[in-house]
Design a protein around this motif. Sequence first.
Motif, PDB file in Angstrom:
ATOM      1  N   ARG A  72      16.862 -11.088   6.719  1.00 23.36           N
ATOM      2  CA  ARG A  72      15.522 -11.623   6.458  1.00 23.36           C
ATOM      3  C   ARG A  72      14.418 -10.803   7.131  1.00 23.36           C
ATOM      4  N   VAL A  73      14.612  -9.496   7.144  1.00 26.44           N
ATOM      5  CA  VAL A  73      13.564  -8.606   7.640  1.00 26.44           C
ATOM      6  C   VAL A  73      12.384  -8.691   6.677  1.00 26.44           C
ATOM      7  N   PRO A  74      11.182  -8.955   7.165  1.00 29.43           N
ATOM      8  CA  PRO A  74      10.041  -9.119   6.262  1.00 29.43           C
ATOM      9  C   PRO A  74       9.594  -7.799   5.638  1.00 29.43           C
ATOM     10  N   ALA A  75       9.034  -7.887   4.462  1.00 28.40           N
ATOM     11  CA  ALA A  75       8.414  -6.713   3.845  1.00 28.40           C
ATOM     12  C   ALA A  75       7.289  -6.232   4.761  1.00 28.40           C
ATOM     13  N   THR A  76       7.218  -4.924   4.976  1.00 24.57           N
ATOM     14  CA  THR A  76       6.293  -4.400   5.984  1.00 24.57           C
ATOM     15  C   THR A  76       5.681  -3.076   5.564  1.00 24.57           C
ATOM     16  N   TRP A  77       4.355  -2.946   5.783  1.00 28.61           N
ATOM     17  CA  TRP A  77       3.694  -1.657   5.699  1.00 28.61           C
ATOM     18  C   TRP A  77       3.821  -0.965   7.052  1.00 28.61           C
ATOM     19  N   ASN A  78       4.319   0.269   7.055  1.00 28.96           N
ATOM     20  CA  ASN A  78       4.545   1.035   8.279  1.00 28.96           C
ATOM     21  C   ASN A  78       3.486   2.122   8.443  1.00 28.96           C
ATOM     22  N   SER A  79       2.998   2.272   9.660  1.00 26.58           N
ATOM     23  CA  SER A  79       2.040   3.335   9.987  1.00 26.58           C
ATOM     24  C   SER A  79       2.765   4.456  10.715  1.00 26.58           C
ATOM     25  N   TRP A 204       1.072  -3.216  14.029  1.00 26.74           N
ATOM     26  CA  TRP A 204       0.112  -2.249  13.511  1.00 26.74           C
ATOM     27  C   TRP A 204      -0.236  -2.642  12.078  1.00 26.74           C
ATOM     28  N   MET A 205      -1.507  -2.553  11.759  1.00 23.52           N
ATOM     29  CA  MET A 205      -1.998  -2.891  10.420  1.00 23.52           C
ATOM     30  C   MET A 205      -2.615  -1.656   9.767  1.00 23.52           C
ATOM     31  N   ALA A 206      -2.247  -1.417   8.509  1.00 24.13           N
ATOM     32  CA  ALA A 206      -2.849  -0.330   7.737  1.00 24.13           C
ATOM     33  C   ALA A 206      -4.012  -0.876   6.920  1.00 24.13           C
ATOM     34  N   TYR A 207      -5.091  -0.104   6.839  1.00 18.04           N
ATOM     35  CA  TYR A 207      -6.258  -0.438   6.033  1.00 18.04           C
ATOM     36  C   TYR A 207      -6.346   0.541   4.857  1.00 18.04           C
ATOM     37  N   VAL A 208      -6.579   0.025   3.673  1.00 19.26           N
ATOM     38  CA  VAL A 208      -6.784   0.852   2.485  1.00 19.26           C
ATOM     39  C   VAL A 208      -8.211   0.640   1.996  1.00 19.26           C
TER      40      VAL A 208
END
Length: 259
Positions: A72-79, A204-208
Amino acid sequence: MTKLSKYQPGQFSWIDLMSPDAAAAKSFYQALFGWGATDNPTDQGGVYTQFTCEGQMVAGLGQMGEEMKSARVPATWNSYVSVQDVEACAARAAELGGSVVMPPMQVMDAGKMAIISDPTGAALSLWQAGQHVGAGLVNEPTSLCWNELATNDTERAAAFYRELFSWSLSDADGSGYLMIENQGQMNGGIRALGDEQANLPPHWMAYVAVEDCDACCTQATGLGAQLIVPPMDIPPGRFAVIADPQGAVLTVMKLSQSD
């Protein structure tokens, strides 16, 4: 248009998404951002999708393995941060009180990567470029424009990253928000997790960047996304936080001006 063919050590250079349903995620982001997509075979038998804008690579997408899905690893955006020597950087991160989540590995001829966790628990990817240097387009609509750490201990995190990447961090306006500079260039920020986010782990959060934040949010929810933070104005623009249909969280921002 901000096109890049080289990144300095310590500079954010790439983002990618690890999703339990890469096909659905691919369709969502192509519809939302108008991205092109190229599927490239990997040495592990799957594919890695490279999203493009204006003919330039802007982000990546990988399919989560069965073991990760079962856990159950969450979907994640990686920086990703560009480094000269991924082995040395990962070892130094451990010496400074962080941990190595994924040891350095060769990614075919693209480069080498590792995943570390800082002392407050936020995961970050390291990238030593080979044939793939990173995003070819930044700070333009539908490309990476910012990376931000949210943590419950900004002082501890700041001390770690100063030592690891030689970042300069300053609270220029007295708000407590730390601006990151890398070799004299703005390179992201660090903020404290608020009381209303006490249940969230450091991350960490990515911004688009987008042309119209409100319109993007309307389109995203129409495509099945969840609006986490509604559009609001904050320097240097108007931003919102969305979770895609698989749960991966991303910030979209209409920049007041492009750097």
